[in-house]
Design a protein around this motif. Sequence first.
Motif, PDB file in Angstrom:
ATOM      1  N   MET A   1     -24.490  47.204  21.734  1.00  0.00           N
ATOM      2  CA  MET A   1     -24.966  46.059  20.954  1.00  0.00           C
ATOM      3  C   MET A   1     -23.827  45.536  20.060  1.00  0.00           C
ATOM      4  N   SER A   2     -23.651  44.200  20.046  1.00  0.00           N
ATOM      5  CA  SER A   2     -22.538  43.666  19.255  1.00  0.00           C
ATOM      6  C   SER A   2     -22.866  43.721  17.764  1.00  0.00           C
ATOM      7  N   LYS A   3     -21.828  43.897  16.972  1.00  0.00           N
ATOM      8  CA  LYS A   3     -22.030  44.003  15.526  1.00  0.00           C
ATOM      9  C   LYS A   3     -22.424  42.641  14.946  1.00  0.00           C
ATOM     10  N   LYS A   4     -23.426  42.633  14.055  1.00  0.00           N
ATOM     11  CA  LYS A   4     -23.851  41.383  13.420  1.00  0.00           C
ATOM     12  C   LYS A   4     -22.860  41.012  12.324  1.00  0.00           C
ATOM     13  N   THR A   5     -22.662  39.706  12.160  1.00  0.00           N
ATOM     14  CA  THR A   5     -21.757  39.235  11.103  1.00  0.00           C
ATOM     15  C   THR A   5     -22.332  39.570   9.728  1.00  0.00           C
ATOM     16  N   ILE A   6     -21.476  40.036   8.845  1.00  0.00           N
ATOM     17  CA  ILE A   6     -21.911  40.344   7.472  1.00  0.00           C
ATOM     18  C   ILE A   6     -21.040  39.559   6.491  1.00  0.00           C
ATOM     19  N   ILE A   7     -21.721  38.822   5.596  1.00  0.00           N
ATOM     20  CA  ILE A   7     -21.001  37.980   4.626  1.00  0.00           C
ATOM     21  C   ILE A   7     -21.351  38.438   3.208  1.00  0.00           C
ATOM     22  N   LEU A   8     -20.326  38.523   2.365  1.00  0.00           N
ATOM     23  CA  LEU A   8     -20.556  38.746   0.932  1.00  0.00           C
ATOM     24  C   LEU A   8     -20.474  37.381   0.255  1.00  0.00           C
ATOM     25  N   GLY A   9     -21.502  37.015  -0.498  1.00  0.00           N
ATOM     26  CA  GLY A   9     -21.508  35.732  -1.215  1.00  0.00           C
ATOM     27  C   GLY A   9     -21.414  35.955  -2.717  1.00  0.00           C
ATOM     28  N   ILE A  10     -20.677  35.073  -3.396  1.00  0.00           N
ATOM     29  CA  ILE A  10     -20.505  35.193  -4.849  1.00  0.00           C
ATOM     30  C   ILE A  10     -20.774  33.831  -5.494  1.00  0.00           C
ATOM     31  N   GLU A  11     -21.547  33.844  -6.592  1.00  0.00           N
ATOM     32  CA  GLU A  11     -21.902  32.594  -7.286  1.00  0.00           C
ATOM     33  C   GLU A  11     -21.647  32.746  -8.797  1.00  0.00           C
ATOM     34  N   SER A  20     -24.459  38.537  -3.204  1.00  0.00           N
ATOM     35  CA  SER A  20     -25.446  38.810  -2.151  1.00  0.00           C
ATOM     36  C   SER A  20     -24.736  39.224  -0.872  1.00  0.00           C
ATOM     37  N   VAL A  21     -25.402  40.105  -0.133  1.00  0.00           N
ATOM     38  CA  VAL A  21     -24.895  40.464   1.199  1.00  0.00           C
ATOM     39  C   VAL A  21     -25.905  39.950   2.209  1.00  0.00           C
ATOM     40  N   LEU A  22     -25.396  39.230   3.207  1.00  0.00           N
ATOM     41  CA  LEU A  22     -26.267  38.551   4.176  1.00  0.00           C
ATOM     42  C   LEU A  22     -25.803  38.831   5.593  1.00  0.00           C
ATOM     43  N   THR A  23     -26.777  38.998   6.491  1.00  0.00           N
ATOM     44  CA  THR A  23     -26.432  39.149   7.905  1.00  0.00           C
ATOM     45  C   THR A  23     -27.425  38.320   8.719  1.00  0.00           C
ATOM     46  N   GLU A  24     -27.472  38.531  10.040  1.00  0.00           N
ATOM     47  CA  GLU A  24     -28.452  37.823  10.882  1.00  0.00           C
ATOM     48  C   GLU A  24     -29.279  38.873  11.610  1.00  0.00           C
ATOM     49  N   ILE A  71     -23.404  45.287  -2.945  1.00  0.00           N
ATOM     50  CA  ILE A  71     -22.948  46.028  -1.760  1.00  0.00           C
ATOM     51  C   ILE A  71     -23.737  47.335  -1.636  1.00  0.00           C
ATOM     52  N   GLU A  72     -23.897  48.026  -2.776  1.00  0.00           N
ATOM     53  CA  GLU A  72     -24.653  49.297  -2.754  1.00  0.00           C
ATOM     54  C   GLU A  72     -26.082  49.075  -2.255  1.00  0.00           C
ATOM     55  N   GLU A  73     -26.727  48.045  -2.828  1.00  0.00           N
ATOM     56  CA  GLU A  73     -28.136  47.796  -2.480  1.00  0.00           C
ATOM     57  C   GLU A  73     -28.312  47.390  -1.017  1.00  0.00           C
ATOM     58  N   SER A  74     -27.288  46.748  -0.453  1.00  0.00           N
ATOM     59  CA  SER A  74     -27.410  46.265   0.935  1.00  0.00           C
ATOM     60  C   SER A  74     -27.326  47.402   1.949  1.00  0.00           C
ATOM     61  N   GLY A  75     -26.730  48.525   1.523  1.00  0.00           N
ATOM     62  CA  GLY A  75     -26.597  49.670   2.415  1.00  0.00           C
ATOM     63  C   GLY A  75     -25.430  49.563   3.388  1.00  0.00           C
ATOM     64  N   ILE A  76     -24.635  48.516   3.282  1.00  0.00           N
ATOM     65  CA  ILE A  76     -23.481  48.384   4.189  1.00  0.00           C
ATOM     66  C   ILE A  76     -22.267  49.111   3.604  1.00  0.00           C
ATOM     67  N   LYS A  77     -21.238  49.279   4.423  1.00  0.00           N
ATOM     68  CA  LYS A  77     -19.968  49.807   3.901  1.00  0.00           C
ATOM     69  C   LYS A  77     -19.061  48.605   3.635  1.00  0.00           C
ATOM     70  N   ILE A  78     -18.197  48.710   2.648  1.00  0.00           N
ATOM     71  CA  ILE A  78     -17.331  47.568   2.302  1.00  0.00           C
ATOM     72  C   ILE A  78     -16.565  47.078   3.532  1.00  0.00           C
ATOM     73  N   CYS A  79     -16.131  48.029   4.369  1.00  0.00           N
ATOM     74  CA  CYS A  79     -15.323  47.645   5.533  1.00  0.00           C
ATOM     75  C   CYS A  79     -16.141  46.871   6.587  1.00  0.00           C
ATOM     76  N   ASP A  80     -17.496  46.827   6.429  1.00  0.00           N
ATOM     77  CA  ASP A  80     -18.328  46.068   7.378  1.00  0.00           C
ATOM     78  C   ASP A  80     -18.319  44.561   7.089  1.00  0.00           C
ATOM     79  N   ILE A  81     -17.850  44.193   5.909  1.00  0.00           N
ATOM     80  CA  ILE A  81     -17.884  42.768   5.513  1.00  0.00           C
ATOM     81  C   ILE A  81     -16.907  41.970   6.391  1.00  0.00           C
TER      82      ILE A  81
END
Length: 358
Positions: A1-11, A20-24, A71-81
């Motif tokens: 399965m291909s990896k889903k795109t992960i974006i870190l957003g800052i406002e 926020s951390v967002l994926t699809e 990042i912590e709450e999203s459960g992803i690793k920083i390198c996944d961004i």
Amino acid sequence: MSKKTIILGIESSCDETAASVLTENQHGIPTVLSNIISSQVDVHKEFGGVVPELAARSHLEKIDIIVKKSIEESGIKICDIDAVAATAGPGLVVCLSVGLSFGKTFASLLNKPFIAVNHLEGHALSPKLNTRLTYPYLLLLISGGHTQYLSVQGLGQYKRLGTTIDDALGEAFDKTGKLLGLEFPGGPQIEKLASKGNPDKYDLPKPIYNKGGCNLSFAGLKTSILKISKNIRNKQEKCDLAASFQKTIEKILYKKTKIAFDEFKRINNTKLFNFVIAGGVAANKGIRNLMIELCHKENFNPIFPPIDVCGDNAAMIALVGLEKFKFNKTSSLDHPAIPRWQLDKAAVFLKGAGVKLT
Ligand code: KG4
Ligand code: ZN
């Protein structure tokens, strides 16, 4: 399965520090993994509005903690961004600079693309966080700094149909709130007071109601409230004035939105009439219900962003980042903060210009 795109957003364009951390998901629907918002309302309350220097200092104090938490709450690793998106405008330049610099630094440390985002585009696309939405659609953007009708033709493609020629709608709510002795921001509290008042007690003006197409004006309304508020004697009269203000705003929006509907139909060859109402003021239930009622009459489909992303947030910034990332629309690290950044580049800057409409 291909990896889903992960974006870190800052406002950080105004008085909310957010990340926020967002994926699809597997159907390509944007999925929010975390959405952390730290409001500065308490910092600015006593001043009745946002104080830029205090706002910037507060962003500086919190930005790293908020990003870490998201990042912590999203459960992803920083390198996944896959990319970092940050608001580059419009907004207060001292505030924008904090999130923008942080985002650029973070992206370059990760060796990932950086994406500069227009805050208004975040509001414009925010309903995509819970709805599949196709272009074109009509957008009413009502926030503390902006009030516009836009025809959204595609990502980054906007045609402005109308705008305020003086105060933004959220600003009108906040200034009225201040005159009624309410804490900043006045919008949500006016709505509460209005529910207990008589909306027919005061006859307030409706500036440029019968001219100027779907352009809007709220400054005269505020002047009238100033006069009336000097003679307010008790809590009930306060509620009555709040209710009269709310009713007047609803009348103005009803008429101007009808005009915007016609204009949207005139310029778009489409059979699907979607109408998005976004921005902080879109949380107002009276306005929501009225827009739904008008849509039913006029054969438009009303669409609202989830209530928790009506106000300023970073999920909508990450969302624009995701869309831009898909089209390879990344930004260079010398992208500037743009305090006045219009969505429709061809439109004249009207706000506060004192332009007379015939
Ligand atoms: O979109 P937003 O969070 O920030 C800007 O980009 O400006 O909008 C904030 C504005 C404030 O003026 C606030 O008073 C207004 O949205 N607002 C409301 C309501 N909730 C927030 N105005 C009227 N009724 C509400 N329920
Ligand atoms: Zn906003």
